[in-house]
Enzyme design. Structure first.
Site, short mmCIF file in Angstrom:
data_model
loop_
_atom_site.label_atom_id
_atom_site.label_comp_id
_atom_site.label_asym_id
_atom_site.label_seq_id
_atom_site.Cartn_x
_atom_site.Cartn_y
_atom_site.Cartn_z
N TRP A 178 0.81 -1.22 0.00
CA TRP A 178 0.00 0.00 0.00
C TRP A 178 0.84 1.27 0.00
CZ3 TRP A 178 1.76 2.60 4.14
CH2 TRP A 178 2.22 1.86 5.24
N ASN A 179 2.11 1.19 0.36
CA ASN A 179 2.84 2.43 0.64
C ASN A 179 3.16 3.25 -0.61
OD1 ASN A 179 4.69 0.35 -0.04
ND2 ASN A 179 6.38 1.49 0.89
N LYS A 202 -2.30 -9.02 -7.01
CA LYS A 202 -3.12 -8.72 -5.85
C LYS A 202 -2.58 -7.47 -5.18
CE LYS A 202 -3.14 -10.07 -1.34
NZ LYS A 202 -3.84 -8.93 -0.72
N ASP A 204 -2.63 -4.30 -2.54
CA ASP A 204 -3.10 -4.23 -1.16
C ASP A 204 -4.51 -3.66 -1.11
OD1 ASP A 204 -3.34 -2.75 1.63
OD2 ASP A 204 -1.80 -4.29 1.82
N SER A 205 -5.32 -4.21 -0.23
CA SER A 205 -6.73 -3.81 -0.15
C SER A 205 -6.91 -2.36 0.26
CB SER A 205 -7.47 -4.72 0.83
OG SER A 205 -6.90 -4.63 2.12
N GLU A 275 11.07 -8.12 -1.89
CA GLU A 275 11.61 -6.90 -1.28
C GLU A 275 10.91 -6.75 0.06
OE1 GLU A 275 10.97 -2.68 -0.80
OE2 GLU A 275 11.64 -2.60 -2.88
N GLU A 407 11.83 -2.53 12.71
CA GLU A 407 11.37 -1.53 11.73
C GLU A 407 10.12 -0.84 12.25
OE1 GLU A 407 10.76 -1.33 6.92
OE2 GLU A 407 9.99 -3.09 7.97
#
Length: 538
Positions: A178-179, A202, A204-205, A275, A407
């Site tokens: 999503w980012n 697919k 991200d939702s 990644e 992270e």
């Protein structure tokens, strides 16, 4: 340095501002959402409502795909891929160049939707469109260089011809985050298409609409129907379905999930590129330009609200310049323009979700409770947006604090003082990650020498991350638990191909001529091997 009162910067809009109404600003109405979500292969009858992190308003009902839908997506993709693989490179390249122009022509539209769906600053959203356009152009212009058959040396000069072909894997499964919802939805799939594959993806939702806008542009460019199919739903169902059917998988996301993807691919003996996470370091050496390093560090830490795989969360600064540098870094951080909305003046936007906000808050609160000092930021700002968190600088972070080695994936960076470069390199290499690093020095040669000692897949000297990430000929990916495989460059397209050697033999072939014994033939081979060595042949 003593703790300072954070300055949030000028507010550009707020959650109750009329300009934050998606229907007014971007016209996110039924026609648009129906047009985009109609591209998802879904017969389940299920849908999930998505919301804008800018203000919490609903954006769209995202249809959910069943396992049967995933199966159908791969059936369609395989039919489309069979014809696409026979399409010439020049035709594929022509479509890529059309896409390049379409993306640039529709950049404003891409920015509008990306901002509303991800909460990022508009200037960051534009870079997504720019990166996709560069990716399309790069692989269009370099397709023959990367994919044309290559002649190699044969065992018998003049008599043995060796050709090496790169043939497509088949159908590539792409699971994107999503980012960076536009570039990550497209940039890994474009070289897959260029190499002759089909794609089932697919996205991200949380950012499905932005990805679907990219799919619409593929259609507009003229790519064949069903060559790229989109499915939606939870990873446990849809992601697993992709791994079980794809000929190759490209995944971008967390290290924990990446390990599960790798295990699934290994079980089927198919390849994957991953990644994954990072705890990226930045080294500011004693001869660095303090002003340039402070500016670069601000971008390195707070671009996209720190929600960037290659952003920096650990900074090591030479003792000789530490105090001066920190003063300038804090000042630049406090001068950032914060807010949500479509204004180009915004420097940093919102976090994506309540979960991401909770992680950031937990990391900062844990550090402060254990003795870390907040030099800037450190506060949730619901007056700017429901998930907004100030850019935060911490000092005095120790190994017992959660944010030390884990992270954060948010706008939080920890500062450390070092006295020797050997010490700084060792600290930068601590932990299990190795995605990106940044080195600041006025001696580029020295910076490149230190880069070779840093265990990261990309290292930027006198830049945060843009020097490598924006250079499409440069491979990008992680070492250690930051992943495997590379995007961009020759590596980014070769991962989607199988290497095939074709040997054509002229004359008698690789065996004794009639009447020659096997023993004599072995002596002839030995003599020829010695001769070729003297001639310098490989």
């Amino acid at each position: 340095m003593s703790q300072q009162t954070p300055n949030p910067g000028p507010l550009v809009g707020g959650p109750n501002d009329p300009e934050h109404d998606p229907a007014a600003t971007y016209a996110l109405g039924r026609d648009l959402t129906a047009r985009l979500t109609g591209r998802i292969l879904s017969t389940s009858g299920e849908a999930v409502l998505s919301h804008s992190p800018c203000n919490g308003q609903p954006l769209a009902h995202i249809p959910q795909s069943s396992d049967a839908d995933v199966e159908e997506a791969f059936k369609r993709a395989r039919r489309a891929q069979a014809a696409w693989a026979r399409t010439s490179l020049d035709v594929r390249a022509e479509l890529m160049l059309r896409l390049h122009d379409i993306v640039l022509d529709r950049a404003e539209e891409i920015c509008d939707l990306t901002v509303w769906e991800s909460g990022k600053a508009r200037k960051e959203a534009y870079l997504e469109a720019y990166h996709v356009a560069l990716t399309a152009r790069y692989y269009a212009r370099t397709a023959h260089k990367h994919l044309d058959p290559e002649r190699r040396s044969g065992v018998m000069p003049l008599a043995t011809r060796i050709d090496v072909n790169r043939v497509p894997k088949g159908v590539v499964g792409i699971i994107s985050p999503w980012n960076y919802p536009f570039t990550m939805a497209l940039c890994d799939g474009l070289p897959a298409l260029m190499a002759g594959n089909a794609v089932v993806s697919k996205p991200d939702s949380q950012t499905m609409l932005t990805a679907l806008l990219g799919m619409e542009m593929l259609d507009q460019a003229g790519f064949p129907k069903d060559l790229w199919t989109v499915v939606a739903g939870p990873g446990s169902r849809v992601g697993t379905g992709i791994i079980e059917r794809a000929d190759y998988v490209c995944f971008t996301g967390s290290t924990a999930t990446g390990k599960r993807v790798a295990a699934g691919c290994a079980d089927r003996l198919i390849g994957c590129s991953l990644e994954l996470g990072g705890k990226n370091p930045i080294l500011v050496l004693r001869d660095a330009s303090i002003e340039k390093a402070a500016e670069g560090a601000t971008r390195a830490a707070f671009s996209n609200g720190g929600q960037l795989c290659v952003s920096t969360e650990r900074m090591f600064v030479a003792d000789e310049i530490y105090d001066q540098f920190v003063d300038r870094f804090v000042a630049r951080t406090e001068a950032l323009t914060l807010g949500v909305g479509q204004d180009w003046a915004i420097d940093m936007g919102s976090l994506i979700s309540a979960d991401q906000l909770a992680t950031v808050q937990a990391h900062v609160e844990d550090a402060v409770a254990k003795g870390a000092r907040v030099l800037a930021g450190g506060r949730h700002r619901p007056d700017l947006g429901p998930f907004f968190y100030e850019p935060t600088i911490l000092e005095g972070v120790s190994s017992d604090m959660v944010c030390h080695g884990n992270e954060t994936f948010g706008p939080v960076i920890s500062l450390y003082r070092f006295t020797s470069e050997t010490e700084a390199i060792a600290a930068a290499n601590e932990g299990n990650y190795g995605l990106n690093a940044s080195i600041w020095t006025q001696d580029g040669k020295r910076g490149r020498a230190i880069a070779r000692e840093i265990k990261c897949g990309t290292v930027n000297v006198n830049e945060a991350y843009g020097a490598t990430f924006a250079s499409l000929d440069a491979p990008m990916g992680g070492m250690r638990e930051s992943g495997t495989g590379r995007r961009q460059g020759p590596e980014g397209i070769h991962r989607y191909t199988e290497v095939q050697a074709v040997g054509t033999q002229r004359g008698w072939g690789f065996r004794p001529v009639p009447g020659m014994s096997n023993e004599t033939f072995s002596k002839v081979l030995t003599a020829s091997a010695r001769m070729f060595k003297k001639l310098g042949r490989a």
